[in-house]
Design an enzyme around this catalytic site. Structure first.
Site, mmCIF file in Angstrom:
data_model
loop_
_atom_site.group_PDB
_atom_site.id
_atom_site.type_symbol
_atom_site.label_atom_id
_atom_site.label_comp_id
_atom_site.label_asym_id
_atom_site.label_seq_id
_atom_site.Cartn_x
_atom_site.Cartn_y
_atom_site.Cartn_z
ATOM 1 N N GLY A 10 -12.170 2.535 10.286
ATOM 2 C CA GLY A 10 -10.731 2.309 10.264
ATOM 3 C C GLY A 10 -9.947 3.574 10.004
ATOM 4 O O GLY A 10 -10.508 4.658 9.781
ATOM 5 N N ASP A 36 -21.626 -5.009 7.248
ATOM 6 C CA ASP A 36 -20.549 -5.980 7.427
ATOM 7 C C ASP A 36 -20.260 -6.629 6.078
ATOM 8 O O ASP A 36 -21.139 -7.273 5.489
ATOM 9 C CB ASP A 36 -20.991 -7.025 8.454
ATOM 10 C CG ASP A 36 -19.886 -7.992 8.837
ATOM 11 O OD1 ASP A 36 -18.916 -8.134 8.066
ATOM 12 O OD2 ASP A 36 -19.996 -8.615 9.908
ATOM 13 N N ALA A 60 -10.889 -4.182 6.465
ATOM 14 C CA ALA A 60 -9.901 -5.261 6.434
ATOM 15 C C ALA A 60 -9.656 -5.780 7.840
ATOM 16 O O ALA A 60 -9.844 -5.064 8.835
ATOM 17 C CB ALA A 60 -8.583 -4.772 5.837
ATOM 18 N N ASP A 102 1.218 -4.224 1.037
ATOM 19 C CA ASP A 102 2.566 -4.639 0.663
ATOM 20 C C ASP A 102 2.897 -6.040 1.171
ATOM 21 O O ASP A 102 3.808 -6.691 0.659
ATOM 22 C CB ASP A 102 3.593 -3.642 1.201
ATOM 23 C CG ASP A 102 3.526 -3.457 2.710
ATOM 24 O OD1 ASP A 102 2.415 -3.549 3.283
ATOM 25 O OD2 ASP A 102 4.573 -3.207 3.343
ATOM 26 N N TYR A 125 -2.219 -13.022 7.215
ATOM 27 C CA TYR A 125 -2.726 -11.709 6.803
ATOM 28 C C TYR A 125 -2.424 -11.456 5.327
ATOM 29 O O TYR A 125 -3.321 -11.143 4.527
ATOM 30 C CB TYR A 125 -2.120 -10.602 7.668
ATOM 31 C CG TYR A 125 -2.339 -9.217 7.121
ATOM 32 C CD1 TYR A 125 -3.618 -8.661 7.078
ATOM 33 C CD2 TYR A 125 -1.275 -8.461 6.631
ATOM 34 C CE1 TYR A 125 -3.824 -7.390 6.562
ATOM 35 C CE2 TYR A 125 -1.472 -7.193 6.120
ATOM 36 C CZ TYR A 125 -2.742 -6.657 6.083
ATOM 37 O OH TYR A 125 -2.943 -5.407 5.566
ATOM 38 N N LYS A 129 -5.115 -11.346 2.122
ATOM 39 C CA LYS A 129 -5.209 -10.135 1.298
ATOM 40 C C LYS A 129 -4.918 -10.463 -0.169
ATOM 41 O O LYS A 129 -5.564 -9.914 -1.075
ATOM 42 C CB LYS A 129 -4.250 -9.057 1.802
ATOM 43 C CG LYS A 129 -4.637 -8.456 3.152
ATOM 44 C CD LYS A 129 -5.964 -7.700 3.097
ATOM 45 C CE LYS A 129 -5.847 -6.392 2.356
ATOM 46 N NZ LYS A 129 -7.122 -5.623 2.372
ATOM 47 N N TRP A 150 2.320 0.330 5.578
ATOM 48 C CA TRP A 150 2.720 0.983 6.837
ATOM 49 C C TRP A 150 1.856 2.217 7.144
ATOM 50 O O TRP A 150 2.353 3.308 7.415
ATOM 51 C CB TRP A 150 4.189 1.374 6.786
ATOM 52 C CG TRP A 150 5.167 0.241 6.663
ATOM 53 C CD1 TRP A 150 4.936 -1.009 6.186
ATOM 54 C CD2 TRP A 150 6.558 0.281 7.026
ATOM 55 N NE1 TRP A 150 6.093 -1.762 6.223
ATOM 56 C CE2 TRP A 150 7.104 -0.992 6.735
ATOM 57 C CE3 TRP A 150 7.389 1.263 7.550
ATOM 58 C CZ2 TRP A 150 8.444 -1.312 6.967
ATOM 59 C CZ3 TRP A 150 8.723 0.946 7.771
ATOM 60 C CH2 TRP A 150 9.249 -0.320 7.499
#
Length: 282
Positions: A10, A36, A60, A102, A125, A129, A150
């Site tokens: 990522g 994984d 994520a 956030d 989402y 989280k 962001w």
């Protein structure tokens, strides 16, 4: 010390590998193919293989809109996977630095969010989280939860790259101007995460680029720094409907992380300038 990084493919995972190499920090890096996090056995094996003193969970499910139609897949990674990693780290008595978002907030607050503000996610989402945060806290008393926002990096898909691509195809871009947050350069976040991993203190912390902006202002800054681009027109969230609801304000107060770890990310536009310089070679 040696740190095991999960989610190595990522944006943040790539940045962690790059920054760790520059700082001569030993990493054991694992992507989905090698460990994984939805498989607790794979997680345990990876930690043992790495002989890790600490772990960072950068894995994520981040497809905000797609999560609305794939809630089970999002939960498998963001909630259950986080729990697996926290449990495996706790069994080995090592700290886990878990990256959250956030989007656990609903965006109705006036002013910046602090760590103790009530979570109230608007979509799948954010909900998964938030569930991951709870699972990590319950499973591992040494866990450090870091909420960021962001994120944009040199690898992978992100808002900056999308704007650059669309800007090369169109003369006008219409971008939402009533959602407020902190853009965060992945390399800057990685620097802070590695510092935290060296001296972890349990708790929940906010870490994001300094300064708040909107998506529209973010886009305009991308093309200003690039030196050319399309006209960017401001629109409202209502004019750009998406499957997942977005919070109007997720500006994060990052003072607690500065007090605790002496880490503070640079201004978001400074990170953007460095990212563009590396990405565009100019």
């Amino acid at each position: 010390m040696k740190i095991a990084v999960f989610g190595a493919n990522g944006q943040v995972g790539h940045a962690l590998i790059r920054v760790a190499a520059r700082r001569n920090i030993a990493l054991g890096s694992f992507d989905r193919a090698t460990a994984d996090i939805t498989d607790i056995g794979a997680v345990a094996a990876a930690l043992d293989h790495a002989r890790a003193d600490a772990a960072i969970n950068a894995a994520a499910y981040t497809a905000v809109d797609k999560a609305e139609s794939e809630p089970d897949r999002a939960a498998a990674v963001n909630a259950n996977g986080a729990a697996h990693l926290a449990e495996a780290c706790a069994a080995r008595d090592i700290p886990l630095i878990h990256i959250s978002t956030d989007y656990v907030f609903d965006g109705t607050k006036t002013g910046a969010y602090v760590e103790d503000d009530r979570v109230a996610p608007l979509g799948v989402y954010g909900r998964t989280k938030a569930e991951g945060e709870s699972a990590v806290r319950e499973a591992n008393p040494r866990a450090v939860i870091v909420r960021t926002a962001w994120v944009f990096g040199l690898e992978g898909a992100n808002f900056v790259k999308t704007m650059l691509r669309l800007g090369s195809e169109r003369d006008v871009l219409r971008v939402v101007d009533d959602q407020h947050g902190n853009p965060t350069f992945a390399d800057d976040l990685a620097e802070a995460l590695l510092t935290i991993a060296a001296s972890p203190q349990p708790g929940t912390f906010h870490l994001a680029g300094q300064g708040a902006t909107t998506w529209c202002a973010f886009a305009r800054e991308i093309f200003r720094l690039k030196g050319k681009g399309p006209r960017v027109e401001a629109i409202t969230t209502a004019e750009y409907p998406t499957p997942a609801r977005r919070p109007a304000n997720t500006v994060l107060d990052c003072a607690k992380a500065k007090r605790t770890f002496a880490v503070e990310l640079p201004p978001w536009n400074d990170g953007l300038s460095r990212m563009l310089h590396a990405h565009l070679g100019k």
